[in-house]
Design a protein around this motif. Sequence first.
Motif, PDB file in Angstrom:
ATOM      1  N   LEU A 348       0.831  -1.199   0.000  1.00  0.00           N
ATOM      2  CA  LEU A 348       0.000   0.000   0.000  1.00  0.00           C
ATOM      3  C   LEU A 348       0.870   1.255   0.000  1.00  0.00           C
ATOM      4  CD1 LEU A 348      -2.728  -1.003   2.623  1.00  0.00           C
ATOM      5  CD2 LEU A 348      -2.844  -1.174   0.141  1.00  0.00           C
ATOM      6  N   PRO A 349       0.358   2.363  -0.526  1.00  0.00           N
ATOM      7  CA  PRO A 349       1.115   3.620  -0.479  1.00  0.00           C
ATOM      8  C   PRO A 349       1.422   4.032   0.958  1.00  0.00           C
ATOM      9  CG  PRO A 349      -0.775   3.782  -1.958  1.00  0.00           C
ATOM     10  CD  PRO A 349      -0.926   2.486  -1.227  1.00  0.00           C
ATOM     11  N   LYS A 350       2.488   4.822   1.109  1.00  0.00           N
ATOM     12  CA  LYS A 350       2.892   5.254   2.446  1.00  0.00           C
ATOM     13  C   LYS A 350       1.877   6.199   3.074  1.00  0.00           C
ATOM     14  CE  LYS A 350       6.945   3.201   2.675  1.00  0.00           C
ATOM     15  NZ  LYS A 350       7.293   2.223   3.720  1.00  0.00           N
ATOM     16  N   ASN A 351       1.398   7.155   2.280  1.00  0.00           N
ATOM     17  CA  ASN A 351       0.491   8.175   2.806  1.00  0.00           C
ATOM     18  C   ASN A 351      -0.930   7.917   2.326  1.00  0.00           C
ATOM     19  OD1 ASN A 351       2.634   9.631   4.059  1.00  0.00           O
ATOM     20  ND2 ASN A 351       3.187  10.431   2.040  1.00  0.00           N
ATOM     21  N   LEU A 352      -1.733   7.305   3.163  1.00  0.00           N
ATOM     22  CA  LEU A 352      -3.117   6.980   2.819  1.00  0.00           C
ATOM     23  C   LEU A 352      -4.057   8.082   3.298  1.00  0.00           C
ATOM     24  CD1 LEU A 352      -3.210   3.190   3.803  1.00  0.00           C
ATOM     25  CD2 LEU A 352      -3.036   4.150   1.505  1.00  0.00           C
ATOM     26  N   PRO A 353      -5.178   8.299   2.602  1.00  0.00           N
ATOM     27  CA  PRO A 353      -6.159   9.272   3.089  1.00  0.00           C
ATOM     28  C   PRO A 353      -6.758   8.819   4.416  1.00  0.00           C
ATOM     29  CG  PRO A 353      -7.032   8.005   1.238  1.00  0.00           C
ATOM     30  CD  PRO A 353      -5.585   7.660   1.336  1.00  0.00           C
ATOM     31  N   VAL A 354      -7.141   9.794   5.223  1.00  0.00           N
ATOM     32  CA  VAL A 354      -7.662   9.511   6.560  1.00  0.00           C
ATOM     33  C   VAL A 354      -9.181   9.632   6.555  1.00  0.00           C
ATOM     34  CG1 VAL A 354      -7.686  10.242   8.981  1.00  0.00           C
ATOM     35  CG2 VAL A 354      -5.551  10.289   7.670  1.00  0.00           C
ATOM     36  N   ALA A 355      -9.850   8.621   7.084  1.00  0.00           N
ATOM     37  CA  ALA A 355     -11.300   8.654   7.267  1.00  0.00           C
ATOM     38  C   ALA A 355     -11.574   8.950   8.742  1.00  0.00           C
ATOM     39  CB  ALA A 355     -11.928   7.322   6.861  1.00  0.00           C
ATOM     40  N   THR A 356     -12.362   9.977   9.002  1.00  0.00           N
ATOM     41  CA  THR A 356     -12.606  10.429  10.374  1.00  0.00           C
ATOM     42  C   THR A 356     -13.693   9.596  11.027  1.00  0.00           C
ATOM     43  OG1 THR A 356     -12.016  12.665   9.691  1.00  0.00           O
ATOM     44  CG2 THR A 356     -13.130  12.435  11.803  1.00  0.00           C
ATOM     45  N   LEU A 357     -13.486   9.301  12.310  1.00  0.00           N
ATOM     46  CA  LEU A 357     -14.443   8.519  13.091  1.00  0.00           C
ATOM     47  C   LEU A 357     -15.212   9.469  14.005  1.00  0.00           C
ATOM     48  CD1 LEU A 357     -15.078   5.465  13.301  1.00  0.00           C
ATOM     49  CD2 LEU A 357     -13.630   5.412  15.339  1.00  0.00           C
ATOM     50  N   SER A 358     -16.529   9.334  14.037  1.00  0.00           N
ATOM     51  CA  SER A 358     -17.354  10.179  14.905  1.00  0.00           C
ATOM     52  C   SER A 358     -17.215   9.736  16.359  1.00  0.00           C
ATOM     53  CB  SER A 358     -18.821  10.102  14.475  1.00  0.00           C
ATOM     54  OG  SER A 358     -19.325   8.790  14.691  1.00  0.00           O
ATOM     55  N   ASP A 359     -17.824  10.489  17.276  1.00  0.00           N
ATOM     56  CA  ASP A 359     -17.794  10.112  18.689  1.00  0.00           C
ATOM     57  C   ASP A 359     -18.474   8.763  18.891  1.00  0.00           C
ATOM     58  OD1 ASP A 359     -16.480  12.403  19.366  1.00  0.00           O
ATOM     59  OD2 ASP A 359     -18.292  13.505  19.935  1.00  0.00           O
ATOM     60  N   ALA A 360     -17.888   7.965  19.761  1.00  0.00           N
ATOM     61  CA  ALA A 360     -18.435   6.631  20.020  1.00  0.00           C
ATOM     62  C   ALA A 360     -19.735   6.726  20.807  1.00  0.00           C
ATOM     63  CB  ALA A 360     -17.417   5.792  20.785  1.00  0.00           C
TER      64      ALA A 360
END
Length: 405
Positions: A348-360
């Motif tokens: 996989l590429p070194k710098n992957l896009p980040v998916a944000t997680l909402s409050d649990a």
Amino acid sequence: MKLFKVFFLLISTMAFAQEFTVSAKISAIKESGPHVIYVGWQFRSLSDENPEIIRILDSRNMEVPYFLEYGATTVNEQGFRKFPIITKTNIPGKSSSFTIENTSAGKMQELTLAIANTDAIKTYSISGSNDNREFFGLVNDQILNGLNDPADTKVYKTIYLPLHNYKYIRIDLDDKKTLPVNLLEAGQLTESITPVAMEELVPYVKVEKADGGKKTRIRVKQDHWILIDRMVFDIKGPSFYKRNARIMVNREEKVKRKLHKTVNVVEEFELGSSTKNAIDFLHFEEKEFIIEIDNQDNPPLDIASVKFYQAPLRLVADLKAGEDYTVATGNDKLGAAQYDFINFKNKLPKNLPVATLSDAKTINISAPEKSPAHNPWIMWVCIAAGAGIVIYFCISMVRDMKDKV
């Protein structure tokens, strides 16, 4: 029979809903592909710090394969350091030559070339020089192929060389059978290590004196079991100090059917005026504990603050644009997930896009049971439904026998 089918469908749906106790939504995915999801301390504390039972579910409640990167404190970023191409010469139908200046001012063992896409296969030789006049052989009559990247207009090819420190490097390409290639860049791939910011925890902290000032005790209390990876002391004085310290936890041990309270030392460390006073732990997890510092005959330390940090937990998953995803946990019956996706981690590429997680959020706060089998009223309803089905079939059999007679 349709009524019974609907009833049991309802029961099975309720059972699935209570399999997990904690969930959080993933932000909208704009582009399909692998993403990184950072799981914060809030989600982890509600799941009692058991990352192995985390699951990613799509809109159909199907599991999405992922792999876990736990406690990573650094990331590797790959870059490209360019070397100037100082001369380009071409003899049509015979050869092409490129002279590159080694600006690294050090020893060199590999060279990376950026070449415009081509289906050509080239034979090349490489030589080195310190004055750009007299060149000496490094590599002779090697094959350069695979010069076509379907995802880009150029391809990076790394050529391995004998260890050298020549200031100038010349590449000679054979053009007798194929047209010249377009050498766009030359240089070295670089990799930098960047620390990942830790997430600060906010437990209750109280500093107090003990044994007439001979000891300082710092009481720490958290609402949930939270993993602590780093502890940092901000000490204002005195100017010179060197103190032994320890972390203690209360335990209950059963001896001859009686519970006995004990105090166990789980970690020992040293605080000093010549250090940063940052203590790193490996999976230190407690709700309550005491930090005890030996002052001996010295004045107590002037402690401005004690801060606690947690290393990020990373989930890496292949997500689709426009799909709704949920990260769920709390089902203790699940073991560690086994997915094929982990076998492609290094590709996989070194710098992957980040998916944000909402409050649990807790799915069922009032019911600590994770399964309807532990809930009395559901159990009795299931028993009654089962009895009803048995009676229904018995009546049906009796009717069939009477009809046959």
